[in-house]
Design an enzyme around this catalytic site. Structure first.
Site, PDB file in Angstrom:
ATOM      1  N   ARG A 252       0.834  -1.206   0.000  1.00 13.28           N
ATOM      2  CA  ARG A 252       0.000   0.000   0.000  1.00 13.28           C
ATOM      3  C   ARG A 252       0.880   1.273   0.000  1.00 13.28           C
ATOM      4  O   ARG A 252       0.922   2.017  -0.982  1.00 13.28           O
ATOM      5  CB  ARG A 252      -0.938   0.014   1.233  1.00 13.28           C
ATOM      6  CG  ARG A 252      -2.023   1.087   1.193  1.00 13.28           C
ATOM      7  CD  ARG A 252      -1.593   2.482   1.571  1.00 13.28           C
ATOM      8  NE  ARG A 252      -1.094   2.591   2.945  1.00 13.28           N
ATOM      9  CZ  ARG A 252      -0.601   3.689   3.461  1.00 13.28           C
ATOM     10  NH1 ARG A 252      -0.534   4.802   2.727  1.00 13.28           N
ATOM     11  NH2 ARG A 252      -0.132   3.719   4.694  1.00 13.28           N
ATOM     12  N   ASP A 253       1.586   1.502   1.078  1.00 12.86           N
ATOM     13  CA  ASP A 253       2.338   2.747   1.229  1.00 12.86           C
ATOM     14  C   ASP A 253       3.496   2.818   0.241  1.00 12.86           C
ATOM     15  O   ASP A 253       3.891   3.896  -0.205  1.00 12.86           O
ATOM     16  CB  ASP A 253       2.863   2.849   2.667  1.00 12.86           C
ATOM     17  CG  ASP A 253       3.323   4.240   3.032  1.00 12.86           C
ATOM     18  OD1 ASP A 253       3.113   5.166   2.228  1.00 12.86           O
ATOM     19  OD2 ASP A 253       3.898   4.413   4.119  1.00 12.86           O
TER      20      ASP A 253
ATOM     21  N   HIS B 235       5.806   4.600  12.666  1.00 11.84           N
ATOM     22  CA  HIS B 235       5.913   4.572  11.205  1.00 11.84           C
ATOM     23  C   HIS B 235       6.934   5.637  10.801  1.00 11.84           C
ATOM     24  O   HIS B 235       6.612   6.815  10.724  1.00 11.84           O
ATOM     25  CB  HIS B 235       4.531   4.864  10.611  1.00 11.84           C
ATOM     26  CG  HIS B 235       4.462   4.807   9.118  1.00 11.84           C
ATOM     27  ND1 HIS B 235       3.870   3.761   8.447  1.00 11.84           N
ATOM     28  CD2 HIS B 235       4.901   5.657   8.172  1.00 11.84           C
ATOM     29  CE1 HIS B 235       3.945   3.983   7.139  1.00 11.84           C
ATOM     30  NE2 HIS B 235       4.567   5.128   6.942  1.00 11.84           N
TER      31      HIS B 235
ATOM     32  N   HIS C 196      10.081   7.343   8.416  1.00 12.34           N
ATOM     33  CA  HIS C 196      10.604   7.517   7.066  1.00 12.34           C
ATOM     34  C   HIS C 196      12.077   7.870   7.161  1.00 12.34           C
ATOM     35  O   HIS C 196      12.501   8.544   8.095  1.00 12.34           O
ATOM     36  CB  HIS C 196       9.839   8.627   6.328  1.00 12.34           C
ATOM     37  CG  HIS C 196       8.530   8.166   5.765  1.00 12.34           C
ATOM     38  ND1 HIS C 196       7.929   8.749   4.686  1.00 12.34           N
ATOM     39  CD2 HIS C 196       7.709   7.162   6.140  1.00 12.34           C
ATOM     40  CE1 HIS C 196       6.786   8.133   4.415  1.00 12.34           C
ATOM     41  NE2 HIS C 196       6.620   7.167   5.287  1.00 12.34           N
TER      42      HIS C 196
ATOM     43  N   CYS D 218       5.141   9.702   0.607  1.00  9.97           N
ATOM     44  CA  CYS D 218       3.794  10.215   0.852  1.00  9.97           C
ATOM     45  C   CYS D 218       3.463  11.206  -0.256  1.00  9.97           C
ATOM     46  O   CYS D 218       4.172  12.193  -0.437  1.00  9.97           O
ATOM     47  CB  CYS D 218       3.704  10.899   2.217  1.00  9.97           C
ATOM     48  SG  CYS D 218       2.154  11.780   2.471  1.00  9.97           S
TER      49      CYS D 218
ATOM     50  N   ASN E 189      10.090   4.919   3.022  1.00 10.37           N
ATOM     51  CA  ASN E 189       9.664   4.354   4.300  1.00 10.37           C
ATOM     52  C   ASN E 189      10.864   3.653   4.924  1.00 10.37           C
ATOM     53  O   ASN E 189      11.802   3.247   4.229  1.00 10.37           O
ATOM     54  CB  ASN E 189       8.575   3.307   4.044  1.00 10.37           C
ATOM     55  CG  ASN E 189       7.223   3.941   3.763  1.00 10.37           C
ATOM     56  OD1 ASN E 189       6.623   4.536   4.638  1.00 10.37           O
ATOM     57  ND2 ASN E 189       6.760   3.817   2.535  1.00 10.37           N
TER      58      ASN E 189
HETATM   59 MG    MG Z   1       4.974   5.827   4.930  1.00  7.87          MG
END
Ligand code: MG
Length: 311
Positions: free
Chosen positions: A16-17, A209, A211, A242, A251
């Site tokens: 997803r991300d 989460h 980065h 993002c 990420n």
């Molecule tokens: Mg992310």
């Protein structure tokens, strides 16, 4: 209370991300192969897609179909991001059992992201959570820009705390604190966790989460682990960023996290070798180099081995 065990739950976000920013649409079958490889490597929580409007993010237009085709494996939880009630309806249609909501601690970032104030987003998400829980689903809730905002700079941790309290009261089981543009540092991580703990939100309710935009993801992950955090998000190969945050790239790489923590004696339940193969697959699937450090090391070692074998 800090947990004393030396285990770490990795929450894998690459399908997803990682993919949501990729301009070239990846075929559903290739996404399923990547997901299968992550599960084979031992990933037990994988965020597979986002139920955004297909027109807005063509890359994720196959969300319902993808979810219906996921390999069902005992103990594996597949998560889908749901931006709103319509997204939740599509998630239900696809049959996914675990959903994630998202909003930003920064007004400007939230406005640019979803064109709503934080207050409006919170009210809408509380409704989404209520509906999801009513349907027997599990809910994780992301808060973005906890450690800094590309538009506003510093974000008061108290703002994130107030949001987290509302999300937990609404029934979210876990709050994922996002360093959306990689502005956080280890001291900040410690301070945020301490603030939450003082307010009665223990580490067992939190995930991180990170980065690696400025090279601090691993340092932040270690700081989080040392103050008791036992769930950290990772993306294979360091894939992703993002779309609404300028400069947000990379990420935290799942291989880097698994390599470092396993070397420290922390059990992630993930095979680094099999995970690295998933990273190689992701890279070949996209046709460009991925930034994860362990991923690059692994690729180089393999190329040298292949050259020796051929030579
Ligand atoms: Mg992310």
């Amino acid at each position: 209370m800090k947990p004393m065990d030396s285990t770490l739950r990795i929450y894998e976000v690459s399908p997803r991300d990682g993919l949501q920013n990729e301009p070239a649409v990846v075929p559903t079958a290739a996404k399923l192969e990547l997901i299968s490889m992550l599960v084979h490597a031992g990933c037990r929580d994988v965020e597979v897609t986002s139920f955004v409007r297909p027109r807005w993010v063509p890359q994720l237009a196959d969300a319902v179909e993808l979810v219906s085709l996921l390999p069902q494996v005992e103990g594996v939880n597949y998560w889908g991001l749901v931006p709103n009630q319509v997204g939740l309806e599509r998630a239900v249609e696809g049959g996914i059992r675990c959903v994630a909501t998202v909003l930003s601690a920064s007004e400007t970032h939230n406005k640019k992201n979803v064109n709503r104030t934080v207050r409006e987003s919170l009210a809408a998400i509380e409704d989404v959570i209520a509906t999801a829980l009513g349907g027997g689903m599990r809910v994780r809730a992301y808060i973005s820009t906890v450690f800094g905002c590309p538009y506003e700079g510093h974000v008061a941790p108290e703002a994130s705390l107030a949001i987290a309290e509302r999300l937990l009261a609404a029934g979210a089981e876990e709050i994922a604190l996002g360093d959306t543009v990689g502005m956080g540092n280890p001291r900040q991580v410690e301070a945020v966790v301490a603030l939450f703990d003082k307010a009665g939100i223990g580490v067992e309710k939190l995930s991180m989460h990170f980065h690696d935009t400025r090279g601090t993801a691993l340092a932040n992950a270690l700081a989080a682990y040392n103050v008791g955090i036992r769930t950290i998000d990772g993306s294979v190969g360091g894939l992703g960023g993002c779309p609404y945050a300028p400069g947000a790239s990379g990420n935290a790489s799942t291989e880097d996290l698994v390599h470092m923590f396993e070397a420290m004696g922390v059990d992630t339940g993930i095979s680094l070798e099999a995970l690295a193969e998933a990273g190689i697959y992701a890279e070949q699937m996209l046709g460009r180099d991925l930034p994860g450090r362990y991923h690059q090391y692994f690729r180089g070692a393999r190329q040298r081995a292949n050259a020796r074998a051929a030579g």
